[in-house]
Design an enzyme around this catalytic site. Structure first.
Site, short mmCIF file in Angstrom:
data_model
loop_
_atom_site.label_atom_id
_atom_site.label_comp_id
_atom_site.label_asym_id
_atom_site.label_seq_id
_atom_site.Cartn_x
_atom_site.Cartn_y
_atom_site.Cartn_z
N LYS A 148 20.27 28.35 27.42
CA LYS A 148 20.41 28.85 28.79
C LYS A 148 21.67 29.71 28.95
O LYS A 148 22.55 29.43 29.78
CB LYS A 148 20.40 27.69 29.79
CG LYS A 148 19.04 26.98 29.85
CD LYS A 148 18.90 26.05 31.03
CE LYS A 148 17.48 25.53 31.19
NZ LYS A 148 17.03 24.61 30.13
N ASP A 156 26.18 34.18 30.89
CA ASP A 156 27.52 34.75 31.01
C ASP A 156 27.45 36.27 30.88
O ASP A 156 26.37 36.83 30.72
CB ASP A 156 28.42 34.14 29.93
CG ASP A 156 29.87 34.02 30.40
OD1 ASP A 156 30.39 34.99 30.98
OD2 ASP A 156 30.47 32.95 30.19
#
Lengths: 272, 272
Positions: free
Chosen positions: B100, B103
């Site tokens: 997941k 950023d």
């Protein structure tokens, strides 16, 4: 430069804010800011843990938070983390693991407390996205007797600094609401603008601060100056990354960012 | 049970979908589904890598994807990952790292290729949130000559299965648009409903599948049955976690989920 929001948090003294803070790590951070006259967080995005430690030793006195990504360190060991914790203790700064948790509560709990990294053992602050819903925030620390509730503060990512990020105003508003509801575990938030809340006890971190570049990188990151971050975007803590760690004299550069950031924060508080 | 969307992807044969697929890993996954008559992905959320390997050895013939969280493994080593890769090769299933990513592109690139885990070296599929914007998706694999573009497919999380998740329809729609624009690196998506797109070459993964529980866990996770996932929510691949790994006979349970999931997928394709 004008302040875009009448949010009272922006003009309250750090002393006052410290006393309204509901999280021990937030209180500690207010103390450090006042004592060190610094609102500087440096993003130590090296792939070598030794280099992170070397940087921390040299700029430690100038900063209040060192932000790392533990999962980009090729030579990570818990022994080296102990070394970094020692540096943090002697130079008095906090360690923020920028993990950006974004999974279901059951998984985040394991990612936070387990695995090779054991983040909850050493992080003073850890970032998380509100994306999966409020249950993740309340459950990542475990039950209310868990030690990590007092030693580590969650920092919620309400807005990202990248082009076309999906952290729109509704998203940020909802995340802020949940953060306030969980103020026993949430010490602050990452944002590009002050959220719609007058709670002054939590702390705004603003990344993408870089004095040298106006344009950002070639991969969607967008930059702003320290003054812009503090005066226009509501930052309490400025996060400086490549603008500092790639400079030829990191100590002098850190001192410049500390001075600029602190001057802007003082101006915002004293001349609202 | 009725299908909630007239999305043509839902009723096209896997053979046809394979030929319209634009990612080698998606093509490989269609092949495996057809050959093994399985659309089962198991989430092996153990904290022991040895246990993950043991599970993979026993249920390997029933599944097409094994989903792991590398950062909850207390005993992770690259040597053990080699062992798991061997099991994956002999039993013919893919390894999905459910990282997941969420950023900025510069950081995700380092998290994907570097650190202790070196995810791009062994993951066939890796999950990412579209939250940070489209640049992350296109840049995480590096330049167009990078090997990992062909060996690892990005799976975009368009919707989460948790209560009050902020992945609302607008969010999912925007993420799906970016995924389609980057179909050279995106092999599929995670969702609870079919996205608004008629591209049949990518693959929908739906987590939170559990035949035994209707209610979910106590931390915001919500469950549905295999038939519900496939017929009502558009799942091509069902992701089963605690409903399987905590069962007393994992092989029998895997066979049940494989049969149920495959029957539902066949029904959806042949009786639209």
């Amino acid at each position: 430069q004008s302040i875009i929001s009448p949010n009272p948090r922006l003009h309250v003294s750090l002393d006052e804010r410290r006393s309204s803070s509901k999280h021990p790590v937030a209180s500690r951070l207010f103390d450090l800011m006042i004592a060190k006259k610094s609102n500087l967080c440096v993003a130590a995005d090296f792939s070598s843990f030794d280099e992170v430690i070397k940087l921390a030793e040299s700029i430690g006195p100038k900063i209040v938070v060192l932000k790392i990504h533990v999962d980009i360190l090729e030579d990570f060991t818990l022994a080296k983390m102990k070394q970094l914790k020692k540096v943090a203790k002697s130079h008095e700064f906090l360690i923020m693991e920028d993990r950006k948790f974004a999974d279901i509560a059951n998984t985040v709990h394991q990612q936070f407390h387990g695995g090779v990294y054991q983040i909850s053992e050493w992080a003073d602050l850890v970032t998380a996205h509100p994306l999966p819903g409020p249950e993740m925030i309340t459950h990542m620390f475990g039950d209310s007797s868990s030690d990590s509730r007092d030693t580590c503060g969650c920092v919620l990512i309400l807005e990202m600094s990248t082009k076309n990020a999906l952290t729109n105003p509704d998203y940020a508003k909802e995340g802020a609401k949940w953060g306030l509801m969980a103020s026993d575990v949430v010490a602050g938030f990452v944002a590009q603008s002050p959220p719609d809340s007058d709670f002054s006890g939590w702390i705004q971190f603003t990344p993408g601060v870089n004095s040298a570049s106006k344009t950002g990188d070639s991969k969607g990151q967008q930059y702003c100056s320290p003054a812009e971050a503090v005066l226009e975007r509501g930052a309490d803590i400025i996060i400086v990354g490549r603008g500092l760690i790639n400079s030829s004299d990191v100590v002098a550069t850190a001192e410049n960012y500390r001075t600029e950031g602190w001057a802007a924060l003082t101006q915002r508080i004293t001349n609202p």
